[in-house]
Design a protein around this motif. Structure first.
Motif, PDB file in Angstrom:
ATOM      1  N   VAL A 173     -46.530 -22.321  20.709  1.00  0.00           N
ATOM      2  CA  VAL A 173     -45.745 -21.081  20.675  1.00  0.00           C
ATOM      3  C   VAL A 173     -46.602 -19.957  21.234  1.00  0.00           C
ATOM      4  N   ASP A 414     -36.440 -26.134  18.530  1.00  0.00           N
ATOM      5  CA  ASP A 414     -37.613 -25.880  19.373  1.00  0.00           C
ATOM      6  C   ASP A 414     -38.741 -26.781  18.886  1.00  0.00           C
ATOM      7  N   THR A 416     -41.421 -27.476  20.694  1.00  0.00           N
ATOM      8  CA  THR A 416     -42.626 -27.038  21.435  1.00  0.00           C
ATOM      9  C   THR A 416     -42.875 -27.879  22.687  1.00  0.00           C
ATOM     10  N   GLU A 418     -40.519 -30.051  26.078  1.00  0.00           N
ATOM     11  CA  GLU A 418     -39.211 -30.281  26.681  1.00  0.00           C
ATOM     12  C   GLU A 418     -38.695 -31.666  26.293  1.00  0.00           C
ATOM     13  N   GLU A 691     -33.357 -14.487  15.516  1.00  0.00           N
ATOM     14  CA  GLU A 691     -33.151 -15.322  16.702  1.00  0.00           C
ATOM     15  C   GLU A 691     -31.670 -15.597  16.910  1.00  0.00           C
TER      16      GLU A 691
END
Length: 694
Positions: A173, A414, A416, A418, A691
Motif C-alpha cells: 500500500v 484489494d 495488494t 493484480e 472509500e
C-alpha cells in the motif's frame, strides 16, 4: 550455477557469486559493514552512505550496498579488485557520514523508546567521532499522525526510507512517502491519515533511529528490563514465530522472530499489538451460576459440579475445542470424552466440512515458502490479506518478482496484487473447470499451479459440495498434492483434525451442537459461534477470557492464555511448533491440560498422564503427525491423494463465496478484549466508509 568472480577483500582473495552485493561479499569475508538504509528484504536505496568501503584505485569511497561483485572490474594488471573495509580512508569517510547524520538529530536518548536497541546509538559509538564541528541550530520537523499503532518523532528521522520501501513493496500500500528534497525532506503519510495496512507495525522494527516507535508500548519499559521468550503466534493459522517480552508477570510487547519458512521477519499488527488484551476481561477464578448469576467458587466445588454433570448420558454431552487451543489441551479433552463414551466432539467451530480421513486434503501442502515457486495461483473463497497476512505478503512477493498469475473466485478485495476476478458464486467453480479461456488457459499451462481454498468456502452448508467441486477442478487442471492448499484461520484446527477431534459415529457435528441438540456442552475456549441456543443448556466454559462462551456458561474454569503456558501448535502447513510460557497464569487460572487432568480425578476416570511430558508422549504415540517438531511430516507411501473424490457430490447454494473475516482486528476473545485492537477496528471501519463514499 552462480557466476563466480574473484575479489580481494582486506588483503585476502576470495571467489564470490557475482550477484552478491559488495556489502554481502565483505560480510561473507568476515568484515563488519555498518548500514542504515540497507535491508536484506527491501530494494536498495543507497541513501545513508554509511556502508562506504575503499576500492583501491577509485577516486572516492564506494557505497557497498549499491554495487555488486560483478561490477568490480579487475585491476590493469589482471589481479582482482582490491577492497578495503578498515583503512584510514574508510574510517574517515564513515566518521564524516555519521557527523552529517547527527547534525540535526536531537539528544533524545534518555527519553527515546529506541534507547538500548538503537542502530544509530550503536554505530555512533563504533564509527563516529567524539565531537562535532557543527554549531548551527538543529532543524525541527513536525511529528506526523500515522494512526493508533505507530508513534512518530520525525526530528529524529535520517530519511533512510526503510519504512517507505516496506509499506510500498512488502505491505503493498502506498501510504508513506518522502516529500520535498534536501534539508526540507520529510517522511509523511498520505494527507497525514492513519496507516491502514494490517502489516504497518513492522516499520517500527525497521526504523533504525527511533523516529517510528510503538505507540501502545511508549514509555512502558526499557529493553534491559524485559525478559523475552520465543513462542508461536495463535492469532491465525500461519504460526508466526514471535518473541514475547514481559516484565513483572505482564506482557509488554510482542516482536517477530526470523523464520524464512513461515513469517520471514514480519508479523501482522494483530499479532504485534494484541498484548494489552491479555490483561483485560480475564477469567482468573472459577465461577458457578447460582440463581441466574455467576458467583465465585473454589476449584473443588466447580470441578465436582462439572464431574457430576458429565456422569450422565454421554449421548447428551458435547465438547467443542476453540480456535486458539494448544494440542495438549485438546488431546486431554478428547481422551476425557472418549473415556466416558462421548461421540459429539468438534474442533471445527465454524462448521467446516473438512474431515480427518486424508491429511493432505486439509493442509497447505505447497507450504508458505513454496508459494515463491508458483507461477499460477487460484484463490477460492478467501481473502488472504485478512485471513493470513503473512501468506498474502508471500504471494505479493512472488507476484512482484514477475511471472505469477492470480485468479480469484469469491468476493473482490484489494489484495495488494493484480488478479483476474473469475466470479463470486460457488457455481463459478464448475464453470471455470470447463473453461479454456482467460485465467483457465494460464492455469492449465502453468508448471507449478496452485489452488488455495479459504476456510469460509468450506464452512457453509454446502461446504462438502464446494470441496468436491474444488477437487474436480484440481484434477482437471493437473494440480497435484503439492499444489492443493486449504488456508485455515484457526491456530488449533489442523492439530484438532490430526488427532480426530471430530464427531464419532452418531455424534453431533458443530451445526447440531450450536442448534442446542446436546444438553451438556463443554466449551474449551470456544467463542466463535452463535451461543444463543445454548442458554437453556448446561454449559461448561474453560478459557482465559470472559467472551461469548463465558456469557452463557453455568460453570467457568479459568484457563491460561497462550503466553502463559507451554504448548504445541500445528500451523496450516501441518508444521508442529512449540510455544512457551512468558508469564505465569493470572490469578487462580491454570494450564488447560492440568484442569482436565484434575477433572478426570473427580470423575474417577483418571487420565494416564501426570505431567506435560507424559501427555506429549501419549499425544505423539497416538498421533504420529506430532512427532516432528518444526518440520512438516511427509505423507506415507500408502496415502493416495485423489482430490476428485474429496467432499460430497451435489449442488451448491447460490450464495456468494465470502471470506470468514469481516473485521481483521476482532477475530478472537483476546483481540476483542484489546483496547488497541478496538481503536484499529474503528480506524479501519472509517476508512472503508470513506472509500465507499468516494
Amino acid at each position: 550455477m552462480s557466476d563466480l568472480r574473484k575479489i580481494n577483500i582486506d588483503g585476502v582473495e576470495y571467489e564470490m557469486p557475482g550477484e552478491l552485493t559488495l556489502m554481502q561479499a565483505c560480510e561473507e569475508a568476515g568484515a563488519e559493514i555498518p548500514r542504515f538504509c540497507y535491508h536484506e528484504r527491501l530494494s536498495v536505496a543507497g541513501n545513508c552512505r554509511m556502508c562506504l568501503v575503499e576500492w583501491v584505485g577509485a577516486p572516492k569511497p564506494q557505497a557497498s550496498c549499491a554495487l555488486q561483485v560483478k561490477d568490480m572490474r579487475p585491476n590493469r594488471d589482471g589481479t582482482p579488485a582490491n577492497i578495503r573495509t578498515n583503512s584510514e580512508t574508510v574510517k574517515k569517510a564513515r566518521e564524516g557520514v555519521m557527523e552529517f547524520l547527527l547534525i540535526n538529530h536531537p539528544l533524545d536518548c534518555p527519553i527515546c523508546d529506541q534507547g538500548g536497541e538503537c542502530d544509530l546509538q550503536d554505530q555512533a559509538m563504533a564509527y563516529g567521532r567524539d565531537h562535532t564541528r557543527f554549531e548551527e541550530n538543529k532543524r525541527a520537523v513536525d511529528d506526523k499522525f500515522m494512526g493508533p499503532l505507530v508513534n512518530t518523532v520525525m526530528t529524529r528521522c535520517i530519511q533512510c526510507t526503510r519504512c517507505v520501501r516496506f509499506i510500498t513493496e512488502v505491505a503493498g500500500v502506498q501510504e508513506i512517502g518522502l516529500a520535498s528534497r534536501g534539508e526540507d525532506a520529510e517522511i509523511t503519510t498520505y494527507l497525514e491519515e492513519s496507516l491502514t495496512s494490517e502489516m504497518s507495525g513492522n516499520v517500527i522494527d525497521l526504523c533504525p533511529v527511533g523516529a517510528l516507535t510503538s505507540k501502545p508500548y511508549a514509555f512502558n519499559a526499557r529493553p534491559w528490563e524485559l525478559e523475552g521468550v520465543e513462542s508461536v503466534d495463535v492469532m491465525d493459522a500461519v504460526g508466526s514465530n514471535i518473541r514475547v517480552d514481559a516484565r513483572t508477570g505482564r506482557v509488554l510487547r510482542i516482536l517477530p522472530v526470523i523464520n524464512d519458512d513461515i513469517n520471514e521477519e514480519w508479523i501482522s499488527d494483530k499479532t504485534r499489538f494484541v498484548w494489552d488484551g491479555l490483561s483485560r476481561q480475564r477469567l482468573d477464578q472459577p465461577f458457578i451460576r447460582k440463581n441466574g448469576k455467576l458467583t465465585p467458587a473454589g476449584w473443588d466445588e466447580a470441578l465436582a459440579l462439572v464431574a457430576e454433570k458429565l456422569s450422565g448420558d454421554p449421548e447428551k454431552i458435547a465438547a467443542v475445542a476453540g480456535d486458539m487451543c494448544d494440542a495438549e489441551s485438546m488431546k486431554a479433552l478428547k481422551d476425557l470424552m472418549d473415556s466416558i463414551g462421548v461421540k459429539s466432539t468438534e474442533c471445527r467451530q465454524d462448521g467446516s466440512k473438512l474431515g480427518n480421513d486424508n491429511r493432505s486434503a486439509y493442509l497447505f501442502n505447497t507450504t508458505i515458502a513454496g508459494l515463491e515457486e508458483a507461477d499460477a495461483i487460484l484463490l477460492v473463497g478467501t481473502n488472504p490479506r485478512l485471513e493470513a497476512p503473512l501468506v498474502n505478503t508471500r504471494i505479493r512477493k512472488t507476484w512482484l518478482e514477475g511471472g505469477l498469475e492470480v485468479g480469484l473466485i469469491g468476493e473482490t478485495a484489494d489484495l495488494t496484487y493484480e488478479y483476474e476476478h473469475i466470479g463470486s458464486l460457488a457455481d463459478d467453480i464448475a464453470v471455470f473447470t470447463k473453461s479454456t479461456k482467460g485465467f483457465a488457459r494460464k492455469l492449465r499451462a502453468a508448471k507449478n499451479p496452485v489452488i488455495i481454498i479459504g476456510a469460509g468456502a468450506l464452512a457453509r452448508k454446502d461446504g462438502a459440495q464446494i470441496l468436491r467441486a474444488c477437487g474436480e477442478l484440481a484434477a482437471k487442471f493437473g494440480i497435484e498434492r503439492k499444489g492443493w492448499n486449504v488456508l485455515h484461520g484457526a491456530a488449533s484446527r489442523v492439530a484438532g483434525l490430526d488427532m480426530g477431534f471430530v464427531p464419532g459415529e452418531g455424534g453431533l457435528d458443530m451445526d447440531g451442537i450450536a442448534d442446542g441438540n446436546a444438553d451438556i456442552v463443554y466449551l474449551l475456549g470456544a467463542d466463535e459461534f452463535e451461543t444463543d441456543k445454548l442458554k437453556d443448556k448446561f454449559v461448561i466454559y474453560q478459557g482465559s477470557h470472559g467472551d461469548r462462551g463465558a456469557h452463557v456458561a453455568d460453570v467457568i474454569l479459568p484457563g491460561a492464555a497462550y503466553t502463559e503456558k507451554d504448548g504445541l501448535y500445528t500451523n496450516t502447513e501441518g508444521r508442529v511448533q512449540m510455544g512457551f510460557a512468558a508469564v505465569p497464569p493470572k490469578g487462580q487460572s491454570k494450564p488447560d491440560w492440568a484442569i482436565l487432568r484434575a477433572l478426570s480425578g473427580h470423575m474417577k476416570t483418571e487420565l494416564p498422564y501426570d505431567n506435560l511430558e507424559q501427555l506429549r508422549e501419549k499425544l505423539m504415540a497416538d498421533h504420529p503427525a506430532f512427532n516432528g517438531i518444526n518440520y512438516i511430516m511427509e505423507p506415507g507411501e500408502d496415502e493416495v491423494f485423489e482430490p476428485a473424490k474429496l467432499g460430497e457430490s451435489g449442488k451448491v447454494l447460490k450464495a456468494a463465496l465470502q471470506s470468514p473475516v469481516e473485521d481483521f482486528y476482532m477475530t478472537n476473545p483476546i483481540a476483542r478484549a484489546s483496547q488497541v485492537m478496538a481503536e484499529c477496528s474503528e480506524v479501519a471501519s472509517a476508512a472503508q466508509v470513506k472509500e465507499a463514499a468516494e
